[in-house]
Design a protein around this motif. Structure first.
Motif, PDB file in Angstrom:
ATOM      1  N   LYS A 101      37.836  31.519  21.587  1.00  0.00           N
ATOM      2  CA  LYS A 101      36.750  31.496  22.852  1.00  0.00           C
ATOM      3  C   LYS A 101      37.759  31.720  23.986  1.00  0.00           C
ATOM      4  CE  LYS A 101      33.589  28.828  25.311  1.00  0.00           C
ATOM      5  NZ  LYS A 101      32.844  27.415  25.455  1.00  0.00           N
ATOM      6  N   GLU A 102      38.935  31.028  23.868  1.00  0.00           N
ATOM      7  CA  GLU A 102      39.921  31.270  25.244  1.00  0.00           C
ATOM      8  C   GLU A 102      40.505  32.379  25.592  1.00  0.00           C
ATOM      9  OE1 GLU A 102      39.835  28.380  23.018  1.00  0.00           O
ATOM     10  OE2 GLU A 102      38.863  27.355  24.366  1.00  0.00           O
ATOM     11  N   ALA A 103      40.907  33.149  24.544  1.00  0.00           N
ATOM     12  CA  ALA A 103      41.367  34.364  24.609  1.00  0.00           C
ATOM     13  C   ALA A 103      40.306  35.358  25.049  1.00  0.00           C
ATOM     14  CB  ALA A 103      42.038  34.888  23.076  1.00  0.00           C
ATOM     15  N   ARG A 123      37.062  41.191  19.006  1.00  0.00           N
ATOM     16  CA  ARG A 123      38.219  40.831  20.069  1.00  0.00           C
ATOM     17  C   ARG A 123      37.675  41.247  21.299  1.00  0.00           C
ATOM     18  NH1 ARG A 123      40.516  43.135  15.087  1.00  0.00           N
ATOM     19  NH2 ARG A 123      41.506  41.711  13.969  1.00  0.00           N
ATOM     20  N   GLY A 124      38.724  40.799  22.181  1.00  0.00           N
ATOM     21  CA  GLY A 124      38.681  41.065  23.678  1.00  0.00           C
ATOM     22  C   GLY A 124      39.215  42.482  24.310  1.00  0.00           C
ATOM     23  N   SER A 125      39.372  43.300  23.187  1.00  0.00           N
ATOM     24  CA  SER A 125      39.994  44.526  23.338  1.00  0.00           C
ATOM     25  C   SER A 125      39.253  45.686  22.563  1.00  0.00           C
ATOM     26  CB  SER A 125      41.499  44.467  23.051  1.00  0.00           C
ATOM     27  OG  SER A 125      41.574  44.252  21.731  1.00  0.00           O
ATOM     28  N   GLY A 126      39.583  46.984  22.816  1.00  0.00           N
ATOM     29  CA  GLY A 126      39.493  48.060  21.963  1.00  0.00           C
ATOM     30  C   GLY A 126      37.753  48.067  22.193  1.00  0.00           C
ATOM     31  N   ILE A 127      37.077  48.352  21.158  1.00  0.00           N
ATOM     32  CA  ILE A 127      35.823  48.962  20.997  1.00  0.00           C
ATOM     33  C   ILE A 127      34.918  47.615  21.761  1.00  0.00           C
ATOM     34  CG2 ILE A 127      33.550  49.579  19.718  1.00  0.00           C
ATOM     35  CD1 ILE A 127      35.826  51.017  17.862  1.00  0.00           C
ATOM     36  N   ALA A 128      35.005  46.580  21.309  1.00  0.00           N
ATOM     37  CA  ALA A 128      34.162  45.296  21.713  1.00  0.00           C
ATOM     38  C   ALA A 128      34.354  45.179  23.203  1.00  0.00           C
ATOM     39  CB  ALA A 128      34.847  44.115  21.069  1.00  0.00           C
ATOM     40  N   HIS A 129      35.606  45.421  23.814  1.00  0.00           N
ATOM     41  CA  HIS A 129      35.864  45.447  25.261  1.00  0.00           C
ATOM     42  C   HIS A 129      35.091  46.340  26.027  1.00  0.00           C
ATOM     43  CE1 HIS A 129      38.003  45.355  28.999  1.00  0.00           C
ATOM     44  NE2 HIS A 129      38.058  44.011  28.952  1.00  0.00           N
ATOM     45  N   ALA A 130      35.106  47.233  25.629  1.00  0.00           N
ATOM     46  CA  ALA A 130      34.449  48.716  26.368  1.00  0.00           C
ATOM     47  C   ALA A 130      32.907  48.415  26.150  1.00  0.00           C
ATOM     48  CB  ALA A 130      35.023  49.923  25.380  1.00  0.00           C
ATOM     49  N   ILE A 131      32.417  48.002  24.962  1.00  0.00           N
ATOM     50  CA  ILE A 131      31.001  47.929  25.084  1.00  0.00           C
ATOM     51  C   ILE A 131      30.560  46.845  25.653  1.00  0.00           C
ATOM     52  CG2 ILE A 131      29.175  46.896  23.267  1.00  0.00           C
ATOM     53  CD1 ILE A 131      30.797  48.417  21.058  1.00  0.00           C
ATOM     54  N   GLY A 164      29.229  37.851  34.808  1.00  0.00           N
ATOM     55  CA  GLY A 164      27.964  38.105  33.930  1.00  0.00           C
ATOM     56  C   GLY A 164      28.353  38.338  32.559  1.00  0.00           C
ATOM     57  N   ILE A 165      29.812  37.828  32.151  1.00  0.00           N
ATOM     58  CA  ILE A 165      30.228  37.943  30.858  1.00  0.00           C
ATOM     59  C   ILE A 165      30.730  36.436  30.449  1.00  0.00           C
ATOM     60  CG2 ILE A 165      31.946  38.760  28.959  1.00  0.00           C
ATOM     61  CD1 ILE A 165      31.994  41.216  30.743  1.00  0.00           C
ATOM     62  N   THR A 166      30.183  35.770  29.579  1.00  0.00           N
ATOM     63  CA  THR A 166      30.569  34.581  29.137  1.00  0.00           C
ATOM     64  C   THR A 166      31.147  34.652  27.676  1.00  0.00           C
ATOM     65  OG1 THR A 166      28.506  33.898  28.330  1.00  0.00           O
ATOM     66  CG2 THR A 166      28.977  33.254  30.575  1.00  0.00           C
ATOM     67  N   ALA A 167      31.857  33.706  27.264  1.00  0.00           N
ATOM     68  CA  ALA A 167      32.424  33.629  26.079  1.00  0.00           C
ATOM     69  C   ALA A 167      31.957  32.374  25.124  1.00  0.00           C
ATOM     70  CB  ALA A 167      34.055  33.654  26.307  1.00  0.00           C
ATOM     71  N   GLU A 168      31.854  32.842  23.829  1.00  0.00           N
ATOM     72  CA  GLU A 168      31.524  31.788  23.097  1.00  0.00           C
ATOM     73  C   GLU A 168      32.428  31.761  21.697  1.00  0.00           C
ATOM     74  OE1 GLU A 168      29.266  29.456  22.953  1.00  0.00           O
ATOM     75  OE2 GLU A 168      28.299  29.658  24.786  1.00  0.00           O
ATOM     76  N   GLU A 169      32.446  30.793  20.966  1.00  0.00           N
ATOM     77  CA  GLU A 169      33.020  30.877  19.826  1.00  0.00           C
ATOM     78  C   GLU A 169      32.064  31.056  18.351  1.00  0.00           C
ATOM     79  OE1 GLU A 169      36.025  27.793  17.283  1.00  0.00           O
ATOM     80  OE2 GLU A 169      35.710  27.477  19.378  1.00  0.00           O
ATOM     81  N   ILE A 170      32.653  31.883  17.527  1.00  0.00           N
ATOM     82  CA  ILE A 170      31.949  32.098  16.423  1.00  0.00           C
ATOM     83  C   ILE A 170      33.016  32.606  15.152  1.00  0.00           C
ATOM     84  CG2 ILE A 170      31.535  34.424  16.685  1.00  0.00           C
ATOM     85  CD1 ILE A 170      28.569  34.175  15.372  1.00  0.00           C
ATOM     86  N   ASP A 171      32.693  31.971  14.096  1.00  0.00           N
ATOM     87  CA  ASP A 171      33.401  32.267  13.041  1.00  0.00           C
ATOM     88  C   ASP A 171      32.272  33.139  11.918  1.00  0.00           C
ATOM     89  OD1 ASP A 171      34.800  32.507  10.348  1.00  0.00           O
ATOM     90  OD2 ASP A 171      35.572  30.420  10.750  1.00  0.00           O
ATOM     91  N   ALA A 198      39.633  34.880  28.760  1.00  0.00           N
ATOM     92  CA  ALA A 198      40.746  35.520  29.393  1.00  0.00           C
ATOM     93  C   ALA A 198      40.654  37.209  29.528  1.00  0.00           C
ATOM     94  CB  ALA A 198      42.033  34.971  28.834  1.00  0.00           C
ATOM     95  N   ALA A 199      40.073  37.690  28.551  1.00  0.00           N
ATOM     96  CA  ALA A 199      40.010  38.999  28.525  1.00  0.00           C
ATOM     97  C   ALA A 199      38.871  39.630  29.539  1.00  0.00           C
ATOM     98  CB  ALA A 199      39.778  39.765  27.208  1.00  0.00           C
ATOM     99  N   TYR A 200      37.916  38.977  29.863  1.00  0.00           N
ATOM    100  CA  TYR A 200      37.044  39.421  30.960  1.00  0.00           C
ATOM    101  C   TYR A 200      37.192  38.747  32.133  1.00  0.00           C
ATOM    102  CZ  TYR A 200      35.214  41.454  26.702  1.00  0.00           C
ATOM    103  OH  TYR A 200      35.090  42.031  25.324  1.00  0.00           O
ATOM    104  N   ASP A 201      37.039  39.433  33.145  1.00  0.00           N
ATOM    105  CA  ASP A 201      37.160  38.956  34.745  1.00  0.00           C
ATOM    106  C   ASP A 201      35.639  39.534  35.457  1.00  0.00           C
ATOM    107  OD1 ASP A 201      37.646  37.618  36.911  1.00  0.00           O
ATOM    108  OD2 ASP A 201      38.680  39.581  37.860  1.00  0.00           O
ATOM    109  N   ASP A 202      34.616  38.963  34.818  1.00  0.00           N
ATOM    110  CA  ASP A 202      33.264  39.252  35.280  1.00  0.00           C
ATOM    111  C   ASP A 202      32.455  38.073  35.029  1.00  0.00           C
ATOM    112  OD1 ASP A 202      30.377  40.007  35.398  1.00  0.00           O
ATOM    113  OD2 ASP A 202      31.242  42.150  34.783  1.00  0.00           O
TER     114      ASP A 202
END
Length: 154
Positions: A41-43, A15-23, A52-59, A46-50
């Protein structure tokens, strides 16, 4: 010895919060390039404003989704997964599908991450798969989570 993350690419699944976000933020601070991935992917974006960080989808319950992400990304240096799909509740309230989803995300999915990403990693690449404290000390309502976390400590 601590290896530098400067100019290294790290895939962080969760998720875009908690441990994953801190890492993810810690890796960026250390000079690494971060790809975050999850079911939404959209959420994540939105969780990152950088930049150097890109978002992808994975299941993680779908090997084809894992293979497709590996193909899109090409080489990555490290993979970190904090993903979970926790099946919480009293034993009498648990349902088959949620327990299997939890197991597939936390246990089976990381196996397929290794299958599809290891061949694309350099010799000093790594995988870090998070379990959870309920693996050792489950509490009421956390039987399925504890079993899944225990199985993921391989």
């Amino acid at each position: 010895m601590t290896a530098s993350l400067k100019d290294r690419t790290v895939l962080v699944i969760g998720r875009g919060s908690g441990i994953a976000h801190a890492i993810a933020l810690s890796i960026r601070e250390a000079g690494g390039t971060v790809v975050v991935a999850g079911r939404d992917k959209e959420a994540l974006a939105a969780a990152y404003d950088d930049p150097g960080i890109t978002a992808e989808e994975i299941d993680l319950t779908d090997e084809a989704s894992i293979a497709a992400l590996a193909e899109r990304l090409g080489q990555v240096d490290h993979v970190v997964s904090t993903a979970s799909a926790r099946a919480r509740g009293a034993v009498g309230d648990l349902d088959h599908d949620s327990v299997l989803m939890s197991f597939n995300v936390k246990v089976v999915g990381p196996m397929f991450l290794a299958k599809h990403f290891a061949p694309r990693m350099p010799g000093d690449g790594s995988f870090v798969f998070f379990s959870g404290s309920s693996a050792r000390k489950p509490t009421a309502g956390m039987l399925a989570v504890g079993a899944t976390n225990g199985a993921s400590t391989w």
